[in-house]
Design a protein around this motif. Structure first.
Motif, PDB file in Angstrom:
ATOM      1  N   MET A   1      -6.039 -58.276   2.461  1.00 51.50           N
ATOM      2  CA  MET A   1      -6.470 -58.166   3.841  1.00 51.50           C
ATOM      3  C   MET A   1      -7.725 -59.137   3.878  1.00 51.50           C
ATOM      4  O   MET A   1      -8.514 -59.406   2.875  1.00 51.50           O
ATOM      5  N   GLY A   2      -8.234 -59.517   5.320  1.00 47.94           N
ATOM      6  CA  GLY A   2      -9.341 -60.415   5.422  1.00 47.94           C
ATOM      7  C   GLY A   2     -10.529 -59.633   5.036  1.00 47.94           C
ATOM      8  O   GLY A   2     -10.636 -58.458   4.929  1.00 47.94           O
TER       9      GLY A   2
ATOM     10  N   GLY B  31      -7.428 -62.055  12.667  1.00 50.65           N
ATOM     11  CA  GLY B  31      -7.435 -60.608  12.898  1.00 50.65           C
ATOM     12  C   GLY B  31      -7.193 -59.921  11.319  1.00 50.65           C
ATOM     13  O   GLY B  31      -6.346 -60.346  10.602  1.00 50.65           O
ATOM     14  N   ALA B  32      -7.640 -58.705  10.826  1.00 54.45           N
ATOM     15  CA  ALA B  32      -7.618 -58.163   9.531  1.00 54.45           C
ATOM     16  C   ALA B  32      -6.071 -57.873   9.358  1.00 54.45           C
ATOM     17  O   ALA B  32      -5.586 -57.682   8.368  1.00 54.45           O
ATOM     18  N   TRP B  81      -8.003 -50.283   5.826  1.00 53.50           N
ATOM     19  CA  TRP B  81      -6.607 -50.340   5.598  1.00 53.50           C
ATOM     20  C   TRP B  81      -5.380 -50.281   6.563  1.00 53.50           C
ATOM     21  O   TRP B  81      -5.908 -49.709   7.722  1.00 53.50           O
ATOM     22  N   PRO B  82      -4.336 -50.651   6.643  1.00 57.18           N
ATOM     23  CA  PRO B  82      -3.387 -50.894   7.840  1.00 57.18           C
ATOM     24  C   PRO B  82      -2.729 -49.752   8.266  1.00 57.18           C
ATOM     25  O   PRO B  82      -2.037 -49.454   9.246  1.00 57.18           O
ATOM     26  N   VAL B  83      -3.556 -48.442   7.979  1.00 61.51           N
ATOM     27  CA  VAL B  83      -2.972 -47.367   8.737  1.00 61.51           C
ATOM     28  C   VAL B  83      -3.858 -46.838  10.034  1.00 61.51           C
ATOM     29  O   VAL B  83      -5.184 -46.899   9.907  1.00 61.51           O
ATOM     30  N   LEU B  84      -2.863 -46.918  11.030  1.00 62.91           N
ATOM     31  CA  LEU B  84      -3.533 -46.767  12.370  1.00 62.91           C
ATOM     32  C   LEU B  84      -4.053 -45.241  12.755  1.00 62.91           C
ATOM     33  O   LEU B  84      -2.982 -44.434  13.104  1.00 62.91           O
TER      34      LEU B  84
END
Lengths: 291, 111
Positions: A1-2, B31-32, B81-84
């Protein structure tokens, strides 16, 4: 991730323009990827139209020196571009989609890691659709016709696309490549086009190829954590096909945990279980793919 | 390899925007949620432009955080982290405000 760059005031941006910093033409920005100090940060007098939402970094501090080129005589100019990096691909994808629509063809982009069973599933699906739905397959691989050969003789038109041949060995299919492959398919005589992407859990997710729907295969030998490790892919699809479920008795794979992880990154994705080896679950997969 | 593909795409945009002028700097918003590692992208950029008219142009990556807005409690959460999910009430009924950007913001050219 960035990596994020967080400021004391809560805004997040890689460039901090302190109120006392505007007078300095040499303005060092503390940024891990920025290896030089840039001299001028001109965002233009017309303000910003880009849509970063409410969490957007605040550029208002820069507005008071926007357009001011005084003390700046190195013969350089900042040109605002504001072009989405996938724009060109997306335009080609839109043309592909229009071509599909013109022939009332449904197109599905099928993605996965290498070895998860895309081709085996497609072979099962083609057997079930044969004589009922007219299918074309775009078979994407970096090298070899091995997968295309595996699908031969199942009644589908097949367009092989080796990305190693004139496409720079790309690890994914993009829209212009698929446009090239479509020349080998007679869309007028098809109902469904299945695009088997290059096996890769990262890049294919980024490139719209013009399909109407996107599906991916994830096999139970790959681990429950994959949705969290490859969120771009898992977020990009409408359906996740969990393959090789005949192996479940031999594995520690926790199907419920996998689905919880998937739901965390993509609550909308549908899930189907199957075994391309035994044929279990393939009726439902076939029904989804044919739309 | 992801970043290499992206570098090429960035290069195409930059060449077009530069219209023959020499480019010294390229600024990209990332974007992340794009799963791009800025350092890797910078390194791939160096490989991509080597021996081309863009050689020597520095690539600057502006990381844009992933932020969600909660439909239940209205809180805004920056995601690590990518959990919305809402950081306040843990609801998953959230809207993504930022984090999917991927664009060439500007280029610096010699005039």
């Amino acid at each position: 991730m960035g990596r994020f760059h967080r400021h004391d005031d809560g805004t997040v941006h890689s460039h901090e323009h302190d109120s006392d910093g505007h007078g300095h033409p040499q303005h060092d920005h503390d940024h891990p990827a920025d290896h030089h100090s840039h001299e001028h940060h001109d965002h233009g007098a017309d303000g910003h139209s880009h849509d970063h939402g409410a969490a957007d970094h605040d550029h208002s501090a820069a507005a008071d020196w926007a357009g001011d080129h005084s003390g700046y005589a190195t013969g350089a100019e900042r040109v605002e571009v504001l072009e989405r990096i996938f724009d060109e691909n997306d335009q080609a994808a839109a043309r592909n989609r229009a071509a599909f629509d013109a022939h009332q063809v449904t197109a599905v982009n099928l993605m996965s890691a290498p070895g998860s069973g895309k081709t085996a599933i497609l072979a099962q699906v083609l057997r079930r659709l044969r004589g009922r739905v007219r299918v074309g397959v775009v078979e994407g691989d970096i090298e070899t016709a091995i997968d295309a050969d595996r699908l031969a003789g199942l009644g589908a038109q097949i367009a092989l696309l080796n990305t190693g041949h004139g496409f720079g060995g790309e690890c994914h299919l993009d829209a212009p490549m698929v446009a090239h492959a479509l020349a080998d398919l007679d869309l007028a005589s098809l109902d469904l086009v299945l695009i088997e992407n290059v096996g890769n859990l990262v890049c294919p997710a980024e490139f719209d190829v013009g399909a109407h729907r996107r599906a991916m295969v994830c096999s139970v030998t790959e681990g429950e954590d994959k949705p969290l490790k490859y969120p771009v892919m898992f977020r990009a699809v409408d359906l996740v096909i969990v393959n090789k479920i005949d192996l479940l008795p031999h594995l520690d794979f926790d199907l419920a945990l996998f689905e919880a992880n998937l739901k965390a990154v993509n609550p909308q994705a549908a899930v189907l279980h199957c075994s391309a080896k035994t044929g279990q679950g393939l009726e439902a997969v076939t029904a989804w793919l044919e739309g | 390899m992801h970043e290499l593909s992206l570098s090429r795409a960035i290069g195409q945009i930059v060449v077009r925007a530069a219209a023959g002028r020499r480019v010294t700097r390229v600024e990209v918003d990332c974007g992340a949620l794009r799963q791009v590692v800025p350092e890797t992208l910078t390194r791939c950029w160096g490989l991509t432009v080597e021996g081309t008219p863009l050689a020597g142009a520095a690539l600057v990556v502006n990381p844009i955080p992933a932020v969600v807005s909660c439909a239940v409690c209205r809180a805004e959460t920056q995601l690590d982290w990518p959990v919305l999910r809402c950081g306040e009430c843990a609801s998953t009924d959230v809207t993504l405000l930022s984090g999917e950007e991927f664009l060439v913001r500007s280029i610096d050219v010699e005039t």
